[in-house]
Design an enzyme around this catalytic site. Sequence first.
Site, PDB file in Angstrom:
ATOM      1  N   ASN B 655       4.157  -0.953   6.250  1.00 48.60           N
ATOM      2  CA  ASN B 655       3.261  -1.244   4.706  1.00 48.60           C
ATOM      3  C   ASN B 655       2.874   0.173   4.307  1.00 48.60           C
ATOM      4  O   ASN B 655       1.767   0.645   4.925  1.00 48.60           O
ATOM      5  CB  ASN B 655       2.068  -2.451   4.861  1.00 48.60           C
ATOM      6  CG  ASN B 655       1.491  -2.564   3.420  1.00 48.60           C
ATOM      7  OD1 ASN B 655       1.266  -1.454   2.706  1.00 48.60           O
ATOM      8  ND2 ASN B 655       1.112  -3.728   3.208  1.00 48.60           N
ATOM      9  N   GLU B 729      -3.604   6.442  15.490  1.00 48.56           N
ATOM     10  CA  GLU B 729      -4.205   7.511  16.316  1.00 48.56           C
ATOM     11  C   GLU B 729      -3.838   8.820  15.897  1.00 48.56           C
ATOM     12  O   GLU B 729      -4.610   9.905  15.878  1.00 48.56           O
ATOM     13  CB  GLU B 729      -3.614   7.669  17.814  1.00 48.56           C
ATOM     14  CG  GLU B 729      -3.820   6.017  18.325  1.00 48.56           C
ATOM     15  CD  GLU B 729      -5.318   5.746  19.101  1.00 48.56           C
ATOM     16  OE1 GLU B 729      -6.197   6.711  18.855  1.00 48.56           O
ATOM     17  OE2 GLU B 729      -5.300   4.821  19.906  1.00 48.56           O
TER      18      GLU B 729
END
Lengths: 331, 762
Positions: B655, B729
Amino acid sequence: MRDFSYLRATSADDAQKAALQAGAVLLAGGTTLLDLAKCGVTEPETVVDITHLSSLDGIAVDEGGATIGALARMSEVADHREIKAAFPAVSESLSLAASAQLRNMATMGGNLLQRTRCSYFREPGVFAACNKRNPGSGCSAIGGVTRNHAILGTSDACIATYPGDLAVALVAFDATVEIGSRRVPVDDFFLLPGNTPDRETVLEKGDIITAISIPASAAARNSTYLKVRDRQSYEFAAASAAVGLEFEADGRTVRDIRVALGGVATKPWRARAVEQALVGKALDAETVEKASSLAMEGAVSQGGNHYKIELAPRVITRAIEQLGLKVGGLA
Amino acid sequence: MTIMPPRKHGDASDGVVGGRQTRFEGSLKVTGAATYALEYPVENVAHAVLVQSTIPAGRVLNVNAETARAAPGVLLVLTPEDDLGFTVASDWGGNRPENQPYYPLPRHVQFNGQPIVAIVAENREQAFEAAKLVSITYEEAPHVASLDDPNAGEGKLMGNLVFNWGDAEAALAAAPVQIEGTYSTPREYHVAMEPHGLTVKWDGDQITVWEPSQWSHGMARTYSEWFDIPYENVRLISPFIGGGFGSKGAALAHGAVAAFAARKLGRPVKLALTRPQNFTNYGGRAATRQTIRLGATEDGILQAIVHRGASETSTYADWPEQTGAATPILYKVENFSSEHRVVPVNTVTPGALRGPGKNPSSFGIESAMEELAYKLGMDPLELRLKNYADHDYQSGKPWSTRRLREALTEGAEAFGWSRRSHAPRSMRDGRTLIGWGIGCGTFPVLQAPSEALIRVLANGRVEVVSGAIDMGQGTYTVLAQTAAEVFGIPVDQVEVHLGDSRLPGSAIAGGSMLAGSILGAVHKAATAARDELIGLALNDENSPLRDTGANTLTFSEGRIAVPRGEGPSLSLPELMAALGRDEIETRRNTLPDGASAQEHHQAWTTMAKVQGPTMGEYSMHSWCAHFAEVRVDEDFGTVRVSRIVSAFDCGRLYNPRMVESQWRGGIIMGIGQALLEEGLVDMRNGRTVNNNMGDYLVPTNADVPDIQVISVGVPDYGASALGGKGVGEVGIVGVAPAIANAVFHATGKRVRDLPITLEKLI
Ligand SMILES: Cc1cc2nc3c(=O)[nH]c(=O)nc-3n(C[C@H](O)[C@H](O)[C@H](O)COP(=O)(O)OP(=O)(O)OC[C@H]3O[C@@H](n4cnc5c(N)ncnc54)[C@H](O)[C@@H]3O)c2cc1C
Ligand code: SF4
């Protein structure tokens, strides 16, 4: 936080009487009071809410100057059209302070009385020694982390910076604090720490600030507040300067100049030596820079705050330059 | 901010998955309907607060709590005198020492701010007031305040963090161009909006814990071990969490204390850490220091990298913040040497904070590469491309996918890098110096098994059920999209239930491993449910699709039909009604077939089954290149980031809207790391004095410039079942060096110790 009683004052007399009780504190916007109560610095027994007193929140500006009620909100004053025109430095000092939410809550009177951001002052459970909190207990900050501590007006007892912005602009333009019928120049209102850093102002128990008045002047009309800090917003000043400038008819020679410093001193700091060095002079970069450095006479570094000695004169210089350029008096 | 139009190769917008679906649970959050851990209404709850050590090291000699016990409202006071009866729980890997006692309120003080006493009272204010009445006498011991403490020493060499190939020292000595720099990063904190805390309630030997968690199953295991009760007796609930950034993956001392108090009192207990306690009750990113020496030929071909790093840890556990984590894999280098040490100091044990290891590592190597570029007089972009790693020189394995070259070139293009003038101090706008810099980042692909349950209801709604966590990264949204795609239904016909240790097991929401893992499980379970439906629809005597002669069915636009055929088409509720079924439920996991019950338990509650990036045939990582522009006021030393363009290779994006938001969040945190964040330690007592959000500065909106993010990835089916690599991250990794490099370009001053505050530039 321990239990306290809450009292809503309906008249100034009421408030004063209530405030005279032991353990009573006034509540205006509450943004300082709540904060200090949460970190255990203030332990009120009675909170006297003065926000419902009428007639303390007006803002009146005329040719002679401005009178601003102690309960006027920071955001209202910052956005006030006539204040902006007659005292741009005052308006800017407010809009560059804190955050929008805080400015909407906080009042002018409360703002003057905000307390130092010294980390040691604010953590009583860990740092027992703090002469400001507990006279005679010592000073934990000296020898500790001092990046934000003062370089001017310090004593062996306390090196805490006065953190506010507004008072810096006020002291530059000879504003007075009205305490009922008493009028005290802002410069005298705030005290140097000396051996009694717990006493920060001339207010006595039960005193209520009713208004702040600022005399109009050409220098105030052509003024600015320059605030320097690592973060773009929502941070106290690493160094700031309120400067006002009036030229002689020749448009070059300084007739009147006001300079005050924030973020570097134990109280709002009027830099009269800088002013005196520039009155009657035609401004050029070198003159301004030399004069600005006079503000650092008597500065004491703690190590971590040494950079302020470099930084503060540069902030003054830039503020003067910006104003000078604006009115065309600086080549 | 600029939103880039969706790109073909990166976001793989080939179905509902890959679409820019808005946040599934967004309206709950903005209307305040999402309930966070400390907001659960629990009846008759008592409130616990902690009294913490005010010395950095020593022993508690005596706790005088008599007045506190007698204070209004006080129900219970726990001190080091009380035996709470805990033994040490398993570590991340699932290893548990035998019968080693665990003292959440210890007598032995190891850092300033350690919890020593707990007070439970009828309300929180009473508990706080009573806490002030406790007096603790200590026998102080010498302490080491921080990595910068003269007594810190050089620390312990971590044997598993020594890497050598070729002959780095010899190659360095022979290299005609050499640079050396020592780079350091300070103690940094998570400062998530939602502070830590929990509410605990016992019913007999069953415990319910409402606590923000990045890993409901792992934390439930810890509670079960502490109290020596079956795992099934613990229920940890965490459907929403207000940011974790690595801090909410483990149960902590205050959790043990609150749970103990609740059992002892026989009533629920709530313990909410204060903001300052969020600086002491769990560790942030350890301070680091690393020296890098690079050797190159005159035309800029790297000959050797020698890296020596250290990070602080506590005196009671070794937590390496691996300064050498990105160093070996960013560039092609035949001669390499790296070592990392941990230096015990009196702090709470540091922990994972966004981009652990890679982040400070990238600050070192990416600063050093630019130093080399300037020494060579070479464009830093050119230097990076010249030394592009065609494979992983550390493991010797080929990359699964690595589009760092595209990230560098497309990022440079979008940024306008070619308009740069090389010399420092050569770009300005009036009195403002302007600088441009690059920083590359990487984060490994970690793979872990997960389990999911799919329930198709009679009303046609589809439920996705998993214990996985959404801490804002988009788990709800992408799982709803996955189920919607499999069943060919709109996303709003899907319900997603997450964040509860009683629900099917899942990987931790950390290390960027959750999406790749849980999507695989949900996709598998949903496909199985669909297959079951197809089987029933083709065979059930009441099914209108029975006699169509088809051997499969399509699920599209809310209808189930025969492929390419005429014939009937049914909606899901119609089909369920025809089949006479209330629900169809499938539960699937991504463990190997035939895994034992014990392996299941181990898979969800420990990290034992997590696969590292080079455990298979390939070396698998996400990559990025950040381009930063700064404006520096030289008189004041203030740095403002005015523009960032970042290009990412994170494989397929499930997404793009959620992913871009994660990237931006990482970049913004990186701005804070570069310019603002630093735990200031008082050397006299080891206390972090700026332990609040007024003094520990993170960027405000005003500090956030225009950020353009670009995806250059391609689906990587080696990395995950659906082709994505980790996204959470990597966004922060490389931002700080990009900014530090831009500051050098602007000012000619190289700042090697973060953050770049104004006093370092005036
Ligand atoms: C996070 C944060 C950031 C901030 N940043 C800045 C900044 O950048 N620059 C800046 O200048 N300020 C800053 N502030 C301080 C803020 O401006 C003050 O908290 C605010 O102005 C106080 O006003 P108040 O009305 O809320 O005062 P209160 O909290 O109501 O009162 C403060 C004190 O004044 C006393 N008092 C209030 N009114 C009167 C009166 N009329 N007469 C006598 N005594 C009175 C009260 O008893 C109390 O002791 C910040 C504050 C916070 C919390
Ligand atoms: S500087 Fe002043 S306020 Fe700070 S600890 Fe020392 S005495 Fe207290």
